[in-house]
Write an enzyme that holds these catalytic residues in place. Structure first.
Site, PDB file in Angstrom:
ATOM      1  N   LYS A   1      -2.073 -23.753   5.819  1.00  0.00           N
ATOM      2  CA  LYS A   1      -1.322 -23.291   5.484  1.00  0.00           C
ATOM      3  C   LYS A   1      -0.223 -24.196   6.657  1.00  0.00           C
ATOM      4  O   LYS A   1       0.989 -23.510   6.671  1.00  0.00           O
ATOM      5  CB  LYS A   1      -1.661 -22.167   7.131  1.00  0.00           C
ATOM      6  CG  LYS A   1      -2.690 -21.276   6.637  1.00  0.00           C
ATOM      7  CD  LYS A   1      -2.457 -20.133   7.557  1.00  0.00           C
ATOM      8  CE  LYS A   1      -4.115 -19.163   7.885  1.00  0.00           C
ATOM      9  NZ  LYS A   1      -3.405 -18.031   8.654  1.00  0.00           N
ATOM     10  N   ARG A   2      -0.687 -25.199   7.262  1.00  0.00           N
ATOM     11  CA  ARG A   2       0.302 -25.861   7.275  1.00  0.00           C
ATOM     12  C   ARG A   2       1.105 -26.789   7.033  1.00  0.00           C
ATOM     13  O   ARG A   2       1.986 -26.966   6.517  1.00  0.00           O
ATOM     14  CB  ARG A   2       0.034 -26.401   8.930  1.00  0.00           C
ATOM     15  CG  ARG A   2      -0.520 -25.192  10.191  1.00  0.00           C
ATOM     16  CD  ARG A   2      -1.290 -26.215  11.162  1.00  0.00           C
ATOM     17  NE  ARG A   2      -2.597 -26.382  10.585  1.00  0.00           N
ATOM     18  CZ  ARG A   2      -3.203 -25.691  11.033  1.00  0.00           C
ATOM     19  NH1 ARG A   2      -3.205 -24.435  10.593  1.00  0.00           N
ATOM     20  NH2 ARG A   2      -5.208 -26.091   9.707  1.00  0.00           N
TER      21      ARG A   2
END
Ligand code: GLU
Ligand code: ZN
Length: 494
Positions: free
Chosen positions: A263-264
């Site tokens: 997600k990052r």
């Protein structure tokens, strides 16, 4: 696309509203959507917002907005309602409390008073002895006295689900038969000490109550499946569930360096694709290739074509590699498929503030219409349109110093002077004639066309790269183009 369901296929997309939507989430939504539409079933959107510390209203809003933008419509859920409303788990807390109580009454779940330190100590001891290190069943059968003693100590309890002492086997729709032995699946928490129900409870309970027939989700959730199957069996006994759904686990998506896309990672943010001007159908097309393929010889297709062909049995279990270049290239193919009108309309946001650096009154609709077809054949993302046409609407070309340094070499002034002279005498209704002029200027200085046109391009558009030069010159017009060459010559002379 939503219409009355004609089969009893019911799938769900059930995101937790934390952070910005990411491509892994969209891939899951897409596969559920395609499966539901292919089978003319029902897609349920359920918001798993039981973690007040992490969930946000902003994230919820963004999720819905993203799904709308992508055209992934749902048949039941927020904003559309349905027979199992409410579809936000934060509004269903009484349902979970009731099921947890019934599971305890029936002996499927029990209070566990172990403290975090006690659990950790026993885990370490089990590991040292080479035994399985999951929960050891310590509180499974506490007597009334033991319970009273814990309560007298002021302890509070979590609720744990009692895993049956048996091997669990199921046939994954993507991976085939999978088997989990009891050692690998210990009793697990379903309600926190403060009474808050956990994902482990609320997700299968709602799948059961909402009549979900197929659970399609990411491989990261595979380890929760045997637990959920055991819970389902208990729920069937209580009359809460009718059947155990089929499960299909979608492959991991790998990013740079063969690490799982996180997600990052910036390239996982959905907003990035939207801001860069991906078309929804281009992005969906690319994301569908993360685990699925349309056919051996066609990788560009519409959402409707995907729906017509989608079969979960064709999903590949191997990890998929996320490839930004491929995503852009597929998006470019979708840009090419637009009608000229649709292309112009899709570009509109990037031709206005805040993207466009020119004054609104300097925008020239006729020039835009003339240049747009040349852009449509070349763009991979719509946001690039701004830099490709700004030379038409800015009073001066942008000052891109890197381009200037690259194109303006020794002798460029002489070349530019000759080019100006030849262009001044050329027929400006014909890009071919403008090309001849620059070609002739190059010949006069021993330069091939590519080398000869670079200084002209930078003088006129400000950049070394852009749309075809001679069409660009024509649309800009003789007087403005020659004035820009003069300005470049003046700068070179300074
Ligand atoms: N809310 C869960 C998640 O976003 C759903 C997982 C599932 O599909 O079961 O991870
Ligand atoms: Zn315990």
């Amino acid at each position: 696309m939503a219409s009355a369901p004609s089969t009893d296929v019911r799938v769900r997309f059930c995101p937790s509203p934390t952070g910005n939507p990411h491509v892994g989430l969209v891939r899951t939504a897409l596969f559920n959507w395609a499966f539901a539409r292919h089978h003319q079933g029902t897609l349920v959107l359920r918001i798993e917002d039981t973690d007040a510390a992490r969930d946000s209203e902003e994230s919820y809003r963004q999720l819905l907005d993203s799904l709308r933008w992508l055209g992934l419509d749902w048949d039941e859920g927020p904003e559309v309602g349905g027979p199992h409303a409410p579809y936000r788990q934060s509004q269903r807390m009484d349902v979970y409390a009731d099921v947890a109580r019934r599971l305890k009454e029936a002996g499927h779940a029990y209070d566990c008073y172990c403290s975090a330190e006690e659990l950790e100590d026993r885990r370490a001891a089990a590991r040292a002895a080479g035994r399985p290190s999951g929960y050891d069943g310590h509180c499974r059968d506490l007597t009334a006295e033991q319970t009273a003693a814990y309560l007298a100590e002021g302890r509070s309890a979590i609720v744990r689900f009692r895993m049956p002492d048996k091997t669990i086997t199921f046939t994954d729709l993507v991976r085939g038969e999978l088997t989990f032995t009891p050692d690998n699946v210990p009793d697990y928490g379903i309600v926190r000490a403060n009474g808050a129900p956990l994902y482990t409870l609320v997700n299968p309970v709602d799948d059961a109550l909402m009549g979900i027939t197929h659970v399609l989700r990411g491989e990261d959730l595979l380890s929760s499946t045997p637990r959920q199957i055991a819970l389902y069996e208990a729920l069937i006994g209580l009359g809460v569930a009718k059947q155990i759904p089929d499960f299909g686990h979608l492959p991991y998506v790998m990013g740079e360096g063969n690490k799982k896309l996180s997600k990052r990672d910036p390239e996982s943010s959905l907003n990035l694709y939207r801001e860069r001007g991906f078309l929804p159908e281009g992005l969906l097309n690319y994301l569908s290739l993360l685990g699925w393929s349309y056919s051996a010889d066609q990788d560009v297709f519409s959402p409707a074509e995907m729906v017509a062909r989608f079969d979960i049995a064709d999903v590949n279990a191997n990890p998929a590699r996320f490839d930004l270049k491929k995503a852009e290239s597929i998006n470019g193919d979708h840009i090419r498929l637009l009608s000229p009108e649709a292309f112009a309309a899709a570009c509109t946001p990037w031709l206005r503030a805040p993207h466009a650096p020119w004054a609104p009154e300097d925008f020239d609709e006729a020039a835009w219409q003339a240049i747009a077809p040349h852009a449509q054949t070349r763009l991979t993302v719509l946001s690039d349109i701004t830099a490709n046409v700004d030379f038409l609407f800015l009073p001066e070309p942008v000052a891109d110093e890197a381009s200037w340094a690259k194109a303006m070499k020794e002798g460029s002034d002489a070349l530019l002077r000759t080019a100006r002279e030849k262009l001044a005498g050329a027929d400006w209704t014909s890009p071919e004639a403008l090309k001849e002029a620059v070609l002739a200027a190059g010949e006069a200085h021993g330069l091939k066309l590519g080398k000869a046109q670079a200084p002209v391009r930078v003088a006129v558009t400000g950049r070394t790269v852009g749309l075809p030069l001679f069409e660009s010159l024509q649309v800009l017009g003789r007087d403005r183009a020659l004035a820009r060459i003069d300005a470049a010559l003046a700068r070179l002379a300074a």
